[in-house]
Enzyme design. Structure first.
Site, short mmCIF file in Angstrom:
data_model
loop_
_atom_site.label_atom_id
_atom_site.label_comp_id
_atom_site.label_asym_id
_atom_site.label_seq_id
_atom_site.Cartn_x
_atom_site.Cartn_y
_atom_site.Cartn_z
N ASP A 123 3.18 6.02 -8.44
CA ASP A 123 4.14 5.73 -7.36
C ASP A 123 5.51 6.32 -7.66
OD1 ASP A 123 2.00 4.20 -6.60
OD2 ASP A 123 2.89 2.28 -7.15
N GLY A 163 0.79 -1.23 0.00
CA GLY A 163 0.00 0.00 0.00
C GLY A 163 0.81 1.27 0.00
N LEU A 164 2.10 1.17 0.30
CA LEU A 164 2.90 2.39 0.34
C LEU A 164 3.87 2.44 -0.84
CD1 LEU A 164 3.63 2.55 4.16
CD2 LEU A 164 1.96 3.86 2.85
N SER A 165 3.74 1.45 -1.71
CA SER A 165 4.54 1.43 -2.91
C SER A 165 6.01 1.10 -2.67
CB SER A 165 4.41 2.76 -3.63
OG SER A 165 5.11 2.66 -4.81
N SER A 166 6.22 0.05 -1.92
CA SER A 166 7.60 -0.40 -1.70
C SER A 166 8.19 -0.94 -3.00
CB SER A 166 7.64 -1.44 -0.60
OG SER A 166 6.73 -2.46 -0.87
N SER A 167 7.36 -1.46 -3.91
CA SER A 167 7.91 -2.01 -5.17
C SER A 167 8.62 -0.93 -5.96
CB SER A 167 6.80 -2.57 -6.07
OG SER A 167 6.03 -3.47 -5.38
N ALA A 168 7.92 0.19 -6.16
CA ALA A 168 8.56 1.28 -6.92
C ALA A 168 9.75 1.80 -6.14
CB ALA A 168 7.55 2.41 -7.14
#
Ligand code: GLA
Length: 394
Positions: free
Chosen positions: A167, A119-124
């Protein structure tokens, strides 16, 4: 930083440097970036740190404090297909950067993500942090928009998630206490300063981690495209390839006139798009005026549209959203990011933050006692986007 300590233990010396890329929250503009809509976002003071040292052999030897398996690959020899583990995001970054610049130097690195994933966009964030590290050790100077595009391409083409650019843009372009307002159709953007009373950013983890690969994220996007395609056809407008159909190309009046002919799921996705565009438009005005109450109200409404029209969320996240609506001191809250699992975010009265965190936790755990120990609430603040090594003049 813990990643720094582990690096010292592993390599017997201090890391050369520690890179940081923030996470983001997106109060308004949910799920409309991939339809080329207009979105809002803020970078926060939590994110991904990478403690690293260069490896002239070209090997990348990576550990993550959030996952158990160690990963190793040569920076100039990335498997064509993703491997299926956490390090795919790093392989993806190396692959995209390597297609533009010769990469010779690898790294030994320890990666640390603050807060649970989802939900916090750790992937990007991990992709951007890794891109910035590889650029630094290979003597490449990257411009902000180049990073955004490379990071998005890495996620779209290698990891396999058709995400939009929300993101990456927040994590690169945002500035502390300035709201990013980005038009995903032409990449024009503004950073709107906050002039109202102070607020805190709270995040509430449902206890369910998520990765977008494997969620209904891509399916929802296909439904939006189908709605756009149908509306263009019903109204006798010319249309191009299905893969390029987006709701932003459909005038609002066309939707109003023809929505009755859309299958219900497609109509609801389009309803979300058009109403969210309107909330973003209004939200920009409220943000400029420093009106936290009105801006917050829109965030709650956006959350409701995500539940009823976009139909994302899961029982836990929907309950969490319901609790936020009833908790005094919260201006507005909704699912953060894609919102299939992961967390909710809220703008809160900073003077009541502790009380709010305690009240939400009590109520949530009363509904889902099995998630005790997994649920987590945290108070964060707005922050600058990534700082790119080599200086980019920002
Ligand atoms: C995820 C995606 C973004 C965006 C949000 C929902 O974070 O990566 O591109 O679509 O979901 O707003």
């Amino acid at each position: 930083m813990r990643c720094e300590e582990i690096y010292r233990e592993l390599y017997g010396r201090a890391p050369e440097s520690v890179a940081f890329c923030p996470y983001r929250i997106a109060p308004l503009g949910a799920h409309i970036d991939h339809q080329l809509g207009i979105v809002h976002g803020l970078a926060i003071n939590r994110g991904i740190h990478i403690a690293y040292g260069r490896k002239d052999s070209g090997i990348c030897e990576l550990r993550s404090l959030n996952f158990s398996k160690r990963a190793q690959f040569h920076v100039a020899n990335i498997p064509e297909e993703k491997v299926g583990d956490w390090a795919d995001h790093c392989r993806a970054a190396a692959k995209m950067l390597g297609e533009k610049y010769p990469l010779r130097t690898g790294i030994g690195g320890v990666i640390e993500g603050s807060l649970p994933i989802g939900g916090l966009s750790s992937s990007a964030s991990v992709i951007i942090a890794f891109l910035s590290v590889l650029a630094a050790v290979n003597g490449i100077r990257l411009e902000p928009w180049e990073v955004i595009r490379l990071a998005k391409k890495a996620e779209n083409e290698y990891v396999g998630v058709n995400c939009g650019k929300l993101d990456q843009s927040c994590e690169v372009l945002c500035r502390k206490d300035q709201l990013l307002c980005l038009d995903c159709r032409d990449d024009s953007y503004s950073l709107i300063p906050w002039t109202g009373k102070p607020f805190g950013i709270a995040v509430f983890f449902s206890g369910l981690e998520r990765s977008l690969a494997g969620s209904a994220y891509n399916l929802r996007q296909d439904e939006c495209k189908a709605a756009a395609y149908d509306l263009m056809a019903f109204s006798g407008r010319s249309y191009g390839k299905f893969s390029e159909a987006v709701l932003r190309e459909v005038p609002r009046e066309v939707f109003d006139e023809w929505k009755g002919r859309l299958p219900e799921p497609f109509r609801k996705r389009a309803e979300h798009f058009f109403s969210e565009m309107e909330r973003v438009r209004l939200g920009s005005e409220y943000w400029k005026a420093g009106d936290l109450e009105q801006y917050g109200r829109l965030i709650f409404e956006s959350g409701e549209s995500s539940v009823n029209n976009y139909e994302c969320g899961c029982p836990e996240l929907i309950r969490l959203y319901g609790i936020l609506r009833e908790t005094p001191g919260i201006y507005g809250g909704r699912f953060s990011g894609a919102g299939f699992k992961g967390c909710c975010m809220a703008l809160v009265d900073p003077g009541r933050a502790e009380e709010i965190l305690a009240a939400v936790e009590d109520q949530y755990l009363a509904s889902f006692p099995e998630l005790r120990g997994k649920y987590q609430g945290a108070l964060c603040a707005s922050d600058d986007g990534v700082s790119l090594a080599g200086g980019d003049g920002r």
